[in-house]
Design a protein around this motif. Structure first.
Motif, short mmCIF file in Angstrom:
data_model
loop_
_atom_site.label_atom_id
_atom_site.label_comp_id
_atom_site.label_asym_id
_atom_site.label_seq_id
_atom_site.Cartn_x
_atom_site.Cartn_y
_atom_site.Cartn_z
N THR A 1 0.82 -1.22 0.00
CA THR A 1 0.00 0.00 0.00
C THR A 1 0.85 1.26 0.00
O THR A 1 0.35 2.33 0.38
N HIS A 2 2.09 1.18 -0.42
CA HIS A 2 2.96 2.36 -0.51
C HIS A 2 2.25 3.47 -1.27
O HIS A 2 1.88 3.31 -2.43
N ASN A 3 2.03 4.61 -0.58
CA ASN A 3 1.32 5.72 -1.22
C ASN A 3 1.83 7.04 -0.67
O ASN A 3 2.49 7.10 0.37
N GLU B 1 -4.85 7.93 -4.09
CA GLU B 1 -5.66 7.99 -2.88
C GLU B 1 -6.99 7.29 -3.07
O GLU B 1 -7.47 6.58 -2.17
N ASN B 2 -7.60 7.44 -4.23
CA ASN B 2 -8.90 6.81 -4.48
C ASN B 2 -8.80 5.29 -4.43
O ASN B 2 -9.76 4.60 -4.03
N ASP B 3 -7.66 4.74 -4.83
CA ASP B 3 -7.48 3.29 -4.82
C ASP B 3 -7.49 2.72 -3.40
O ASP B 3 -7.77 1.52 -3.21
N GLN C 1 10.65 10.17 -2.37
CA GLN C 1 9.53 11.09 -2.57
C GLN C 1 8.59 11.09 -1.38
O GLN C 1 7.81 12.03 -1.20
N ASN C 2 8.68 10.07 -0.55
CA ASN C 2 7.85 10.02 0.65
C ASN C 2 8.65 10.37 1.89
O ASN C 2 8.14 10.28 3.01
N SER D 1 2.63 15.03 -1.56
CA SER D 1 1.31 14.54 -1.17
C SER D 1 0.35 14.50 -2.35
O SER D 1 0.35 15.40 -3.20
N GLN D 2 -0.45 13.44 -2.39
CA GLN D 2 -1.52 13.23 -3.38
C GLN D 2 -1.01 12.75 -4.74
O GLN D 2 -1.82 12.49 -5.64
N GLN D 3 0.28 12.63 -4.93
CA GLN D 3 0.76 12.06 -6.18
C GLN D 3 0.52 10.57 -6.21
O GLN D 3 0.41 9.92 -5.17
#
Length: 448
Positions: A15-17, A414-416, A364-365, A32-34
């Motif tokens: 779930t890396h986001n 994020e939607n996923d 990036q995180n 954020s949000q990418q």
């Protein structure tokens, strides 16, 4: 008896986001949000593990956590089936769902603080899982972290495990990201270096004004007591509040140490001269020759350090006594940082070589090479007592890359995260992983 520093790298979870959850971490907030690429992130991390193994360093792997954390959402009032919990959280409290999906356990420098047997009163290797209570999405990690570490280091004759400190602000503990050990040899008694951002009870210590200081002096002292460390084998130092306010959320963003060497930025600490003198004196009494490399602000600014993650690097000791610095690709992309590193390695000093790795998905995180690894000093007997399933080998690398290719998505937004299928994918992958790494039942879905 020969001893080793074993790097256990965090395996990036499915779930890396980029949730932008870490206030004070510039990279986390700015991306954020990418959309993220969990498959690429995991493969980049595995490539680093394989490369270090092939260089002759002892390398292990630390499993990710179950995400989304449905149990955490239930504790916050969401009910129904697992799918309904996720659906209702997405509808009513998307930020909580994003937090419950965070793959931040990949940065295992925050997993725990580790003291080798040569330093501890009872002669065992001690682990204290970090409570990480400054950020909600990380504060939910330590129960699983404790179970995973317990499955990796199970022999009670050699290993001792402590529960996380009380989850209150006064005992904010961020693990090994604020802890370094200096020694002449990994098997000899060393000096453990705890860096804190603030004191909870002593107002004499200044605090940052913009971003939170996550590690407290009191937490560091508590861990030292739990591990049975002697006063002459511990040094406490305060991080400079002004660099915390510039995005240096952990000490490993502004300094790194290994063996007898501390590599640090000029602005990293308060009372630097006093700290260096104490390290020198205490390590000297234990047979070591403390050495430091100060990077002047005139050559590399704090902003350069934060953007490039120069200090969030791995400082590794080679058999010939020289040192190797593992840095992210971002260091090569920063002209001042790269110029400094070229001069450093050509000067014939302690650090002779720099190797660059592409860790863009992690970077990036907000996590570089040092964030991705937990260092554990072990002698030969202790290393033999470690669960062999978590020690990196060429066959294990091949198995894990196939496992990632089979189970991971190559794009996640994020939607996923609101897709209940993602939870099923994660559980299926982790259930298989525990068999690969021989961990047994360590995840809530396997236990409950």
């Amino acid at each position: 008896m020969k001893s080793y520093e074993v790097n256990f790298d965090g395996l990036v979870g499915p779930t890396h986001n980029y949730g932008g959850l870490s206030y004070g971490n510039v990279a986390s907030q700015s991306n954020s949000q990418q959309s993220s690429n969990p498959k690429e992130a995991a493969l980049q991390g595995l490539a680093k593990m394989k490369a270090l193994m092939e260089m002759g360093f002892q390398q292990g792997v630390l499993a990710p956590q179950e995400r989304p954390d449905v149990a955490a959402l239930r504790r916050l009032g969401f009910s129904g089936s697992d799918a309904q919990v996720i659906e209702r959280a997405a509808k009513d409290a998307m930020p909580l769902l994003v937090a419950s999906c965070s793959a931040s356990s990949m940065w295992v420098a925050n997993a725990a603080t580790v003291s080798p047997s040569a330093d501890t009163r009872d002669g065992r290797v001690h682990f204290t899982a970090a409570n990480l209570n400054c950020k909600y999405h990380r504060s939910i990690e330590h129960p699983t972290t404790s179970r995973v570490l317990g499955a990796m280091f199970a022999d009670q004759q050699h290993f001792a495990h402590h529960a996380a400190l009380p989850a209150v602000a006064q005992f904010g503990d961020e693990g090994a990201a604020n802890h370094t050990r200096f020694c002449r040899d990994y098997g000899q008694a060393g000096v453990e270096f705890f860096v804190f951002g603030r004191s909870a009870f002593d107002t004499r210590y200044p605090a940052p004004q913009k971003y939170p200081a996550r590690q407290t002096l009191e937490a560091s002292q508590a861990v030292a007591r739990l591990h049975g460390l002697s006063d002459d084998g511990v040094v406490y130092a305060q991080q400079n509040p002004s660099v915390i306010d510039q995005g240096v959320f952990h000490n490993d963003v502004i300094a790194v140490g290994n063996g007898e060497v501390l590599f640090y930025h000029e602005d990293a600490f308060l009372e630097t001269d006093k700290m260096l003198a104490e390290l020198d004196a205490k390590l000297g009494k234990r047979g070591g020759n403390f050495q430091s490399i100060c990077v002047p602000r005139s050559q590399v600014t704090v902003e350069d350090a934060v953007r490039s993650y120069l200090f969030n690097s791995q400082l590794l000791s080679r058999a010939d006594g020289s040192m190797l610095l593992i840095v992210p690709e971002e260091c090569r992309g920063n002209e001042r940082v790269w110029q400094y590193l070229q001069g450093l390695t050509s000067s014939g000093g302690l650090i002779r070589e720099v190797k660059v790795f592409d860790l863009k998905q992690s970077m990036q995180n907000g996590g570089g090479p040092a964030c991705l690894r937990l260092r554990v000093a072990l002698n030969q007997t202790e290393l033999a007592a470690v669960n062999p399933g978590v020690i990196m080998t060429a066959p294990l690398y091949d198995t894990l890359t196939q496992w990632v290719d089979k189970h991971y998505r190559d794009r996640l937004s994020e939607n996923d995260l609101a897709d209940p299928q993602l939870l099923l994918e994660c559980r299926t992958a982790l259930d298989e992983l525990t068999q690969i790494l021989k961990l047994g039942a360590v995840y809530p879905f396997q236990i409950n």
